[in-house]
Design a protein around this motif. Structure first.
Motif, PDB file in Angstrom:
ATOM      1  N   TRP A  94      -8.763  -2.043  -9.398  1.00 14.80           N
ATOM      2  CA  TRP A  94      -7.707  -1.048  -9.651  1.00 14.80           C
ATOM      3  C   TRP A  94      -6.692  -1.564 -10.663  1.00 14.80           C
ATOM      4  CZ3 TRP A  94     -11.019   1.489  -7.022  1.00 14.80           C
ATOM      5  CH2 TRP A  94     -10.865   2.868  -6.850  1.00 14.80           C
TER       6      TRP A  94
ATOM      7  N   ILE B 205      -8.698  -4.469  -5.307  1.00 11.48           N
ATOM      8  CA  ILE B 205      -7.371  -4.630  -5.928  1.00 11.48           C
ATOM      9  C   ILE B 205      -7.543  -5.051  -7.391  1.00 11.48           C
ATOM     10  CG2 ILE B 205      -5.265  -6.043  -5.872  1.00 11.48           C
ATOM     11  CD1 ILE B 205      -5.646  -6.122  -2.746  1.00 11.48           C
TER      12      ILE B 205
ATOM     13  N   ALA C 289       1.353   2.452  -3.398  1.00 12.03           N
ATOM     14  CA  ALA C 289       0.181   2.523  -4.282  1.00 12.03           C
ATOM     15  C   ALA C 289       0.014   3.910  -4.902  1.00 12.03           C
ATOM     16  CB  ALA C 289      -1.078   2.122  -3.523  1.00 12.03           C
TER      17      ALA C 289
ATOM     18  N   LEU D 111      -1.083   2.132  -8.187  1.00  9.59           N
ATOM     19  CA  LEU D 111      -0.564   0.777  -7.957  1.00  9.59           C
ATOM     20  C   LEU D 111      -1.325   0.026  -6.852  1.00  9.59           C
ATOM     21  CD1 LEU D 111       3.310   1.162  -8.440  1.00  9.59           C
ATOM     22  CD2 LEU D 111       1.582   0.327 -10.047  1.00  9.59           C
ATOM     23  N   PHE D 112      -2.556   0.454  -6.562  1.00  9.37           N
ATOM     24  CA  PHE D 112      -3.356  -0.332  -5.611  1.00  9.37           C
ATOM     25  C   PHE D 112      -3.614  -1.731  -6.174  1.00  9.37           C
ATOM     26  CE2 PHE D 112      -7.501  -1.485  -3.539  1.00  9.37           C
ATOM     27  CZ  PHE D 112      -7.007  -1.591  -2.244  1.00  9.37           C
TER      28      PHE D 112
ATOM     29  N   THR E 176      -4.094   6.285  -6.318  1.00 11.05           N
ATOM     30  CA  THR E 176      -3.426   4.996  -6.087  1.00 11.05           C
ATOM     31  C   THR E 176      -3.275   4.124  -7.342  1.00 11.05           C
ATOM     32  OG1 THR E 176      -5.531   4.006  -5.373  1.00 11.05           O
ATOM     33  CG2 THR E 176      -4.077   4.845  -3.658  1.00 11.05           C
TER      34      THR E 176
ATOM     35  N   VAL F  43      -1.312  -4.339  -4.723  1.00 13.54           N
ATOM     36  CA  VAL F  43      -1.324  -4.632  -3.278  1.00 13.54           C
ATOM     37  C   VAL F  43      -1.641  -6.103  -3.062  1.00 13.54           C
ATOM     38  CG1 VAL F  43      -2.629  -4.157  -1.147  1.00 13.54           C
ATOM     39  CG2 VAL F  43      -1.791  -2.267  -2.543  1.00 13.54           C
TER      40      VAL F  43
ATOM     41  N   MET G 228       0.822  -1.211   0.000  1.00 16.94           N
ATOM     42  CA  MET G 228       0.000   0.000   0.000  1.00 16.94           C
ATOM     43  C   MET G 228       0.859   1.265   0.000  1.00 16.94           C
ATOM     44  SD  MET G 228      -3.144   0.902  -0.202  1.00 16.94           S
ATOM     45  CE  MET G 228      -4.264   2.261   0.101  1.00 16.94           C
TER      46      MET G 228
END
Lengths: 297, 516
Positions: free
Chosen positions: B414, B411, B274, B311-312, B309, B315, B271
């Motif tokens: 995203w 996730i 993210a 790059l969530f 975010t 995660v 996170m």
């Protein structure tokens, strides 16, 4: 925020019985800054918010000392372009307004006239507009009951000073969501619209045999409770609203025709959780007697 | 509960009959109101269920309690009696508030903090944006911005810690079998309905401590508030007649341990990375443009340089082994007939907006300043749990699986959002205006649709008699975003499929945890 000054529930004017005065007025309001709590800010998400209000109102002289009012504003809102939010504005009828004004005291001397009047008013939404859509919502979406006291002193020369105080009891408005944050969680669609005090003062002059009126005025509003707009967040009907506004108006009654006109301008100079609006309005009045006997003040 | 003193005066005007519609007092609920009821089950084998983060219900060791005949225990009982004898009116209200299923209240505290912190930072006077910084939580802007990904993650860690902690508590409760003070001493009257769940270690203390520690890590500025809530709650446990101090101390020990394990996972789940720097965000966008020939743009004024975010999607998931393996298919090409049809559908909703569409859009909006869609589904779960009189362990199980599925689905959503980087309606339709706020991230798939579908599948599994109800809600939540003007229909429909598919991984796990 538009205000009309043609025999309205908050002025000291009364008509003879069986006289009716019709008012058609349009108000142009806009703000490009607003107070987030006490912080005056801009927000390009909404850019300049425009608000047009067309009001139709009738004042009816029931008795010489008692007037009755009924009116309906139609409101349109939108943001200037470009803006970052791309939100759709709204148009609809707002609240129907009923009021009764009664002259409690009329003390006349050679030097002038002292008046005390009271008004009770009630308004309630007449369309399905959504109050929880700030800053585009067209009204508070709640019933309001008001009680007002009006004092006026007018010299024989036509100079007058008026002051009035009202308490506004507001009911609840229903949002279309059943959770909101108001300094804590609320698990309901009902929002408590804060009650408020309203103060007004006016200094003016009647001239040319009471056919022309100049007035400068102050309008104040203070909610008795409520929360602040949170940072960069939308306002909501639960907010604590405070307004200090100054304005001026000119009203003219065309002799013997029953027609009159009003123009005004006012500006919010200080506020809380409210737009720093400036409003300009024009209106036409038509007064007639239903017992075929014209009255001029 | 909030009462409005001045509105009493309106009662007078109500009497006149003229002003009836102002209506008089309304009670505006600030939490879910329910009566503490006898639990539908006590799950005496709950200690054998499979936890999420712990190896088993005995991984955390809890010493045997002192015997009920010991002087130490008798002193504790006397302390309970003394405290109950001097109970205040406020403390009585606290007992009623916390109920015999305090997990609900801790969940509501989490939802309240999410709503409090779900505020997007505005621009600085020079047109730049400052992001909340966990190393300087006071800001400005304050940390965190509790947006939906942040919210679903906070709820997942809290619920998983509660669940693992309660499996541990149940393990020792039925191993040591020390009954509650009100069962030991007939002069002690239990504030809630009698049950046969042993009181050592205190399940309430496990929930209180684990929740407080997770929330404190997620909302660092709320330390004082959370500690005050925890102290009030622990007091309430004693004053209810349900626990002695050593019950609570053992529960605190479990809570401390399980929260530490959960927060260790949270610290390393990805996170932190993210919310990317602009260079990374730009390269993600360029990759999508190279692949598909389109890219989502933020249209705010001034524009936000980085979406929410990016790059969530990277995660760490709870139950999905490979999130890219469940990535949905490519959305319609911008010059396709399917896309043009959607443009017409959106224009039609905008041009003919009515109260029904508007109210659906607003009911599910759960936008800035609210508890977010994951919070909305937690609220539904709270309601079902109390209606069905779940015990705290069953309640925690429901919440843990639902919130894991919601986070995994988020996730997945995203991952799709930034892989496809699909434009929003306001970007593609000239002069298009919406009744909902367009969020700061790509369109495909719709977060509301995915979160809601995943949540509803877990609830349908736990509450089969409500399956069609909750699935219907999820579909309404999905289409609400199209009515709002901020999503394409395929964002919503494919998002619903995606959420359902991702939830199955969690449901498969639930089926094997020993609770059935």
């Amino acid at each position: 925020m538009g205000s009309l000054r043609a025999q309205t529930p908050s002025d000291a004017t009364l008509m003879h019985s069986k006289n009716i005065c019709l008012l058609f007025a349009t108000d142009f309001g806009a703000f490009n800054q607003y107070w987030e709590g006490e912080l005056l800010r801009e927000n390009q998400t909404v850019a300049t918010v425009h608000r047009y209000t067309s009001t139709t109102m009738a004042a009816i002289g029931v008795l010489d000392k008692l007037d009755f009012y009924v009116g309906v504003p139609y409101v349109t809102t939108r943001s200037s372009k470009p803006n970052g939010g791309k939100f759709a504005g709204v148009s609809n009828f707002q609240d129907i307004i009923f009021a009764a004004k009664y002259q409690v005291l009329n003390f006349q001397s050679e030097k002038g006239q002292f008046l005390f009047l009271t008004t009770v008013g009630y308004s309630t939404p007449i369309s399905d507009y959504l109050s929880d859509y700030k800053p585009y919502s067209i009204g508070l979406g709640a019933p309001e009951f008001s009680a007002r006291g009006i004092l006026q002193y007018k010299t024989a020369f036509g100079l007058f000073l008026r002051g009035d105080v009202a308490h506004l009891w507001r009911g609840y408005t229903k949002a279309e969501r059943d959770y909101y944050y108001n300094d804590g969680s609320y698990y309901t669609a009902w929002m408590d619209v804060p009650d408020a005090w309203n103060y007004e003062a006016a200094l003016g002059l009647w001239c040319f045999s009471n056919s022309l009126k100049f007035e400068v005025n102050y309008f104040g509003l203070k909610s008795t409770s409520g929360d602040d707009i949170r940072p960069y967040n939308a306002a909501q009907p639960t907010n604590k609203v405070e307004v200090d506004r100054v304005g001026a108006s000119i009203q003219y009654f065309l002799p013997r025709t029953g027609f009159g006109a009003i123009v005004y301008h006012n500006r919010v100079i200080e506020g809380r959780n409210v737009g720093k609006s400036h409003n300009t309005g024009i209106g036409v009045t038509y007064q007639f007697s239903i017992k075929k006997k014209q009255h001029e003040e | 509960m909030k009462n409005k003193f001045l509105k009493i005066s309106i009662t007078l005007s109500c009497l006149t009959g003229l002003f009836l519609s102002i209506s008089c007092e309304k009670d505006l609920p600030t939490y879910l109101e329910f009566e503490s009821a006898p639990f539908a089950s006590i799950d005496e084998n709950g200690g054998t269920w499979k936890p999420v983060l712990l190896a088993s219900g005995s991984q955390i060791t809890i010493e045997a309690p002192s015997s009920t005949s010991s002087e130490a225990y008798q002193n504790e009982l006397a302390d309970v009696r003394d405290k109950m004898n001097s109970i205040t009116g406020k403390q009585k209200k606290d007992i009623t508030y916390w109920t015999n299923n305090p997990l609900i209240r801790w969940n509501e505290i989490a939802l309240e903090l999410i709503a409090k912190y779900n505020l997007i930072p505005g621009p600085n006077p020079d047109g730049t944006y400052t992001l909340p910084d966990p190393t300087n939580p006071d800001g400005p802007p304050p940390f965190p911005f509790a947006h939906p990904p942040y919210a679903c993650r906070a709820l997942a860690y809290m619920s998983v810690a509660q669940f693992d902690g309660l499996i541990t508590a149940w393990n020792y409760k039925f191993q040591y079998n020390r009954t509650a003070p009100y069962k030991q001493d007939s002069s002690i009257q239990y504030a809630y309905p009698d049950n046969n769940i042993p009181s050592y270690p205190s399940d309430g203390a496990v929930v209180g401590r684990a929740s407080r520690l997770i929330l404190e890590a997620m909302f660092p500025l709320e330390k004082d508030y959370l500690q005050q809530k925890e102290a009030e709650f622990f007091n309430s446990l004693i004053l209810s007649g349900g626990n002695v101090q050593s019950d609570i101390d053992a529960g605190i020990e479990i809570g401390n341990n399980v929260a530490a394990i959960a927060l260790e996972r949270a610290a390393n789940d990805g996170m932190k990375k993210a919310q990317t720097p602009k260079a990374v965000s730009d390269s993600i966008k360029a990759a999508a443009y190279a692949r598909f020939g389109w890219a989502w743009e933020n249209l705010e004024v001034p524009p936000r340089p980085v979406g929410l975010t990016p790059l969530f999607g990277k995660v760490k998931t709870w139950n999905v082994p490979n999130i890219e393996a469940v990535r949905p298919p490519v959305p319609p090409q911008l010059d396709s007939e399917a896309f043009q049809q959607d443009v017409q559908i959106l224009k039609n909703y905008a041009d003919n907006m009515n109260t029904e569409w508007r109210s659906i859009a607003n009911f599910w909006q759960d936008g800035l300043g609210t508890y977010t869609p994951p919070g909305h589904w937690n609220r539904f779960a709270n309601q079902f749990i109390t209606e069905d009189h779940f015990n705290p362990l069953r309640a925690a199980r429901t919440m843990a699986y639902m919130n894991m599925a919601i986070m995994d689905s988020g996730i997945g959503c995203w991952d799709a959002k930034y892989y496809y980087h699909y434009p929003r309606p306001i970007q593609m339709i000239d002069n298009f205006q919406t009744i909902a706020g367009t969020p700061n991230f790509p369109s495909y798939t719709s977060g509301h649709s995915v979160f809601s579908a995943a949540a509803s599948e877990v609830l349908a599994y736990v509450f089969p008699e409500r399956a069609s109800l909750v699935r219907g809600w999820a579909e309404e939540a999905a289409i609400s975003r199209v009515y709002g003007g901020i999503h394409w229909t395929f964002d919503a429909f494919v998002g619903t499929d995606q959420g359902r598919e991702i939830a199955q991984f969690t449901i498969n796990r639930a089926k094997q945890d020993g609770a059935n």
